[in-house]
Write an enzyme that holds these catalytic residues in place. Structure first.
Site, mmCIF file in Angstrom:
data_model
loop_
_atom_site.group_PDB
_atom_site.id
_atom_site.type_symbol
_atom_site.label_atom_id
_atom_site.label_comp_id
_atom_site.label_asym_id
_atom_site.label_seq_id
_atom_site.Cartn_x
_atom_site.Cartn_y
_atom_site.Cartn_z
ATOM 1 C CD GLN A 1 -1.132 -5.741 -5.269
ATOM 2 O OE1 GLN A 1 -0.743 -5.336 -4.164
ATOM 3 N NE2 GLN A 1 -2.404 -5.891 -5.556
ATOM 4 C CE LYS B 1 0.216 1.339 6.191
ATOM 5 N NZ LYS B 1 -1.262 1.238 6.329
ATOM 6 C CE1 TYR C 1 41.912 9.314 7.792
ATOM 7 C CE2 TYR C 1 41.166 11.466 8.537
ATOM 8 C CZ TYR C 1 41.285 10.529 7.546
ATOM 9 O OH TYR C 1 40.776 10.789 6.287
ATOM 10 N N GLY D 1 -6.063 -4.116 -5.180
ATOM 11 C CA GLY D 1 -6.806 -4.592 -4.025
ATOM 12 C C GLY D 1 -6.141 -5.772 -3.334
ATOM 13 C CB THR D 2 -6.683 -7.112 0.069
ATOM 14 O OG1 THR D 2 -8.122 -7.157 -0.037
ATOM 15 C CG2 THR D 2 -6.287 -5.848 0.811
ATOM 16 N N GLY E 1 0.793 -1.224 0.000
ATOM 17 C CA GLY E 1 0.000 0.000 0.000
ATOM 18 C C GLY E 1 0.825 1.274 0.000
ATOM 19 N NE ARG F 1 -5.853 6.892 6.176
ATOM 20 C CZ ARG F 1 -6.660 6.087 6.846
ATOM 21 N NH1 ARG F 1 -7.383 6.556 7.863
ATOM 22 N NH2 ARG F 1 -6.753 4.806 6.530
ATOM 23 C CE LYS G 1 37.255 3.839 14.057
ATOM 24 N NZ LYS G 1 38.578 3.796 13.383
#
Length: 469
Positions: free
Chosen positions: A80, A23, A395, A85-86, A12, A16, A359
């Site tokens: 899909q 989502k 470094y 639709g489902t 989906g 919203r 580190k």
């Protein structure tokens, strides 16, 4: 239960959510929603998990591959390409995988609170041959928005009425709500999924129509009622995401408290679902455990601590600490305001104090980095004391270099050890030194300019400045 399959609908758009991401990729307690559902299905006994992707397919697929590529679980994604639709999503999944037998549970990808125990029982509801399909139902405090299930006298489903089609009387009296998940006899589902039509206003193929199709074929269709309505709650907005996060937080914290963990304020501690905490550990406010974290017994966690994929043994104090991909053994003391970066390994009784950053380093047993120091790419022996403000200069602008510090070394404050560096056992490095050569065992290393005092200079200097002013 054997040969059960979970089909998770995750194609989906999730409009919203107002998001640029899928989502189901949004996280609850640091874990994407789709993984909550997939993990529950696997733990619930599903041999195969099929995730139907669509919107943001690459993103969802990447989450699944990262989580399950090396696991024993059989998890795959099916795309899909047309979201019709489902019912269409399930048809695509069946055609792509060839699944045509065994229990098949269809779950929504935004259902993070469903448990493994519930999924197991859901699949078993169609495994004895007494029902061709079951619908997952709940009785929420506010049923508005849910389809309502009408049950016949024999307990089978008579029909499903959508909220918009309910009369006021039905809306008030029908409290059995359809959560939108279904369990099917796999053979019957595969045989009849093609009969789902799209004769509706949206022109989509709806999976709930399978209930009536199977009924018309003479098969029993029943309700599977989940007593905890929260397991059927989905996420369609940011507000619901926050609400379900709070529910998940409370549920996890309640379980931990029942196992002997103390929370000063359970509402202010966020513990991920894949984390463990030992008994008699105290969790202070604003503590976050993200990913896979394991904390032992009799520890103090927080306040203001965030651990990600980090383990800690027994008796640790972890105060105002951020630790990522780190390992702490027993009786380790961290903070306040310590930062343990990936690859940090702190052995028994070691310490990383105030404003210390470590580190990719091993801190030996009983060794202390008390304050204001940086240790990078270093192997440190036992019984070492690092003075305040000391660093390993690892470094050179292009490459990282390693430092080796032996046992029982004392390093004075404000010392810079320029890597590659080597300090032997029992050596002492004078405060303020810049160490660029190996230090032999039991040696004193002084790497600073000789002090020179010029008497009377300061007064004359300041007088000259005042005249200039």
């Amino acid at each position: 239960m054997a040969n059960a399959t979970a089909i998770i609908l995750a194609a989906g758009e999730g409009t919203r959510m107002k998001s640029n991401h899928a989502k189901v990729s949004h996280k609850i307690l640091g874990k994407p929603m789709i993984r909550w559902v997939a993990d529950a299905a696997i733990a619930g006994g599903c041999d195969r998990v099929v995730i139907v992707v669509g919107s943001h397919a690459d993103e969802v697929r990447a989450i699944a591959e990262a989580a399950y590529a090396d696991s024993d679980a059989h998890v795959e994604c099916v795309e899909q390409t047309e979201r019709l639709g489902t019912g269409h999503a399930v048809k695509v999944a069946l055609e792509a995988t060839g699944i045509d037998a065994g229990p098949v549970v269809v779950l929504n990808g935004d259902l993070p609170l469903v448990t493994a125990e519930t999924i197991r029982a859901f699949a078993e509801s169609v495994s004895d041959g007494k029902a061709a399909a079951t619908a997952f139902t709940i009785t929420p405090p506010d049923p508005f928005g849910y389809g309502r299930i009408v049950l016949a006298a024999d307990g089978t489903i008579e029909r499903n009425i959508e909220q918009k089609d309910c009369t006021p009387e039905q809306a008030a009296s029908l409290t059995e709500c359809n959560a939108g998940c279904y369990a099917f006899d796999g053979a019957l589902l595969a045989a009849h999924i093609g009969e789902v039509g799209c004769d509706n206003a949206q022109g989509e193929y709806y999976l709930p129509d399978m209930l009536q199709i199977l009924k018309a074929r003479g098969h029993a269709v029943r309700a599977f009622h989940c007593d905890d309505y929260r397991e059927g709650l989905g996420v369609n907005s940011r507000a619901q995401l926050a609400q379900l996060t709070a529910i998940a937080r409370d549920r996890i914290n309640e379980q931990l408290m029942a196992q002997g963990v103390t929370f000063i304020d359970p509402a202010q501690a966020w513990i991920g679902p894949d984390c463990t905490i030992g008994r008699d550990t105290v969790v202070w406010p604003q503590t976050h455990l993200i990913g896979e974290c394991h904390v032992g017994a009799d520890c103090q966690l927080g306040p203001n601590t965030r651990l990600t994929n980090t383990s800690a043994g027994d008796g640790c104090v972890i105060d105002e600490t951020v630790a990522i991909d780190a390992k702490l053994e027993n009786a380790v003391d961290c903070g306040p305001r310590a930062y343990l970066r990936p690859g940090t390994h702190m052995l028994n009784g070691s310490k990383a104090g105030t404003h210390v950053e470590i580190k990719k380093s091993t801190i030996g047993e009983g060794s202390k980095v008390p304050h204001l120091s940086y240790i990078g790419d270093t192997t440190m022996g036992s019984g070492v004391n690092m003075g305040a403000g000391s660093i390993t200069c690892n470094y050179d602008g292009v490459h990282k270099h390693k430092t080796h510090i032996g046992n029982d070394v004392f390093v004075g404050s404000d010392t810079m050890i320029v890597a590659p560096g080597e300090i032997g056992d029992g050596a002492l490095v004078a405060a303020g030194s810049v160490v660029t050569e190996p230090v032999p065992a039991d040696a004193l290393s002084v790497g600073r300019a000789r002090q020179k005092n010029i008497e009377g200079w300061a007064h004359k200097h300041f007088e000259a400045l005042r005249v200039q002013k």
